[in-house]
Motif scaffolding. Structure first.
Motif, mmCIF file in Angstrom:
data_model
loop_
_atom_site.group_PDB
_atom_site.id
_atom_site.type_symbol
_atom_site.label_atom_id
_atom_site.label_comp_id
_atom_site.label_asym_id
_atom_site.label_seq_id
_atom_site.Cartn_x
_atom_site.Cartn_y
_atom_site.Cartn_z
ATOM 1 N N GLN A 47 0.832 -1.206 0.000
ATOM 2 C CA GLN A 47 0.000 0.000 0.000
ATOM 3 C C GLN A 47 0.867 1.258 0.000
ATOM 4 O O GLN A 47 0.552 2.244 -0.654
ATOM 5 C CB GLN A 47 -0.918 -0.022 1.223
ATOM 6 N N TYR A 48 1.972 1.229 0.748
ATOM 7 C CA TYR A 48 2.875 2.381 0.838
ATOM 8 C C TYR A 48 4.002 2.324 -0.205
ATOM 9 O O TYR A 48 4.874 3.180 -0.209
ATOM 10 C CB TYR A 48 3.460 2.496 2.249
ATOM 11 N N LYS A 71 6.858 4.108 10.228
ATOM 12 C CA LYS A 71 6.414 5.112 11.195
ATOM 13 C C LYS A 71 7.218 6.408 11.150
ATOM 14 O O LYS A 71 6.708 7.454 11.522
ATOM 15 C CB LYS A 71 6.376 4.541 12.607
ATOM 16 N N THR A 74 5.472 8.434 8.118
ATOM 17 C CA THR A 74 4.027 8.342 7.961
ATOM 18 C C THR A 74 3.339 8.867 9.206
ATOM 19 O O THR A 74 3.833 8.672 10.319
ATOM 20 C CB THR A 74 3.616 6.860 7.745
ATOM 21 N N ASN A 75 2.204 9.496 9.031
ATOM 22 C CA ASN A 75 1.391 9.911 10.169
ATOM 23 C C ASN A 75 0.976 8.651 10.930
ATOM 24 O O ASN A 75 0.395 7.727 10.341
ATOM 25 C CB ASN A 75 0.160 10.670 9.660
ATOM 26 N N GLN A 77 -1.326 7.981 13.136
ATOM 27 C CA GLN A 77 -2.751 7.669 13.167
ATOM 28 C C GLN A 77 -3.205 7.043 11.851
ATOM 29 O O GLN A 77 -4.000 6.112 11.845
ATOM 30 C CB GLN A 77 -3.575 8.916 13.501
ATOM 31 N N ASP A 78 -2.686 7.561 10.740
ATOM 32 C CA ASP A 78 -3.008 6.975 9.437
ATOM 33 C C ASP A 78 -2.455 5.559 9.330
ATOM 34 O O ASP A 78 -3.119 4.648 8.825
ATOM 35 C CB ASP A 78 -2.446 7.827 8.295
ATOM 36 N N LEU A 79 -1.242 5.368 9.814
ATOM 37 C CA LEU A 79 -0.614 4.048 9.768
ATOM 38 C C LEU A 79 -1.408 3.043 10.599
ATOM 39 O O LEU A 79 -1.685 1.933 10.149
ATOM 40 C CB LEU A 79 0.830 4.150 10.266
ATOM 41 N N TYR A 80 -1.791 3.429 11.808
ATOM 42 C CA TYR A 80 -2.587 2.542 12.659
ATOM 43 C C TYR A 80 -3.928 2.225 12.003
ATOM 44 O O TYR A 80 -4.399 1.083 12.042
ATOM 45 C CB TYR A 80 -2.822 3.158 14.044
ATOM 46 N N ALA A 81 -4.533 3.227 11.398
ATOM 47 C CA ALA A 81 -5.816 3.000 10.720
ATOM 48 C C ALA A 81 -5.642 2.045 9.542
ATOM 49 O O ALA A 81 -6.489 1.170 9.325
ATOM 50 C CB ALA A 81 -6.410 4.326 10.246
ATOM 51 N N ASP A 82 -4.554 2.187 8.808
ATOM 52 C CA ASP A 82 -4.306 1.291 7.678
ATOM 53 C C ASP A 82 -4.091 -0.147 8.149
ATOM 54 O O ASP A 82 -4.623 -1.090 7.560
ATOM 55 C CB ASP A 82 -3.096 1.764 6.869
ATOM 56 N N ASP A 85 -7.469 -1.509 9.181
ATOM 57 C CA ASP A 85 -8.316 -1.839 8.032
ATOM 58 C C ASP A 85 -7.874 -3.136 7.360
ATOM 59 O O ASP A 85 -8.703 -3.979 7.005
ATOM 60 C CB ASP A 85 -8.301 -0.699 7.007
#
Length: 146
Positions: A47-48, A71, A74-75, A77-82, A85
């Protein structure tokens, strides 16, 4: 183990003196080869658009290696959300519960389970067997969410 050792272990379990602690080693596919941690790490890195040779990472540490690599740039919070998901996608449905987790949940003499993994596979498997009182502990989790 010999027969006497098995008998002692089963008695300790029945008496509530054994607590299973589940780590990522039980999060495997039917053949015991596919690691959920590795699957999540591969999708996250894809994805990244980042490449890491996950074959050089110790087994069951692949997700940690991927997150550690990402980390810094990358933000969080965005990383944790990804990660969340991807994990939700890979663990959707009861068919995603690995056989070792199902087998462990079937042992009715255990009164307490501890999991060190960020998924809900053990809790879901236990809920299929009996009533569950789930307690989530995380040092940084706000008290209102615990």
């Amino acid at each position: 183990m010999n027969e006497a050792a098995w008998k002692r272990l089963l008695n300790l379990i029945r008496d509530g003196n054994v607590v299973p602690v589940v780590g990522p080693q039980l999060l495997v596919g039917n053949a015991g080869r596919a690691s959920l941690q590795r699957d999540i790490a591969e999708r996250l890195l894809s994805q990244y658009e980042i490449e890491i040779d996950l074959d050089k990472v110790p087994p069951y540490r692949e997700l940690d290696a991927a997150v550690s690599r990402l980390k810094a740039e990358t933000n969080l919070q965005d990383l944790y959300a990804d990660v969340h998901d991807i994990m939700r996608e890979l663990t959707a449905g009861d068919a995603a519960i690995p056989p070792p987790i199902r087998q462990l949940a079937q042992i009715t003499d255990f009164r307490l389970f501890v999991t060190l993994t960020p998924d809900d596979l053990l809790a879901r498997s236990l809920r299929q067997q009996r009533a569950v009182n789930e307690i989530v502990h995380s040092p940084k989790l706000p008290t209102s969410e615990g």
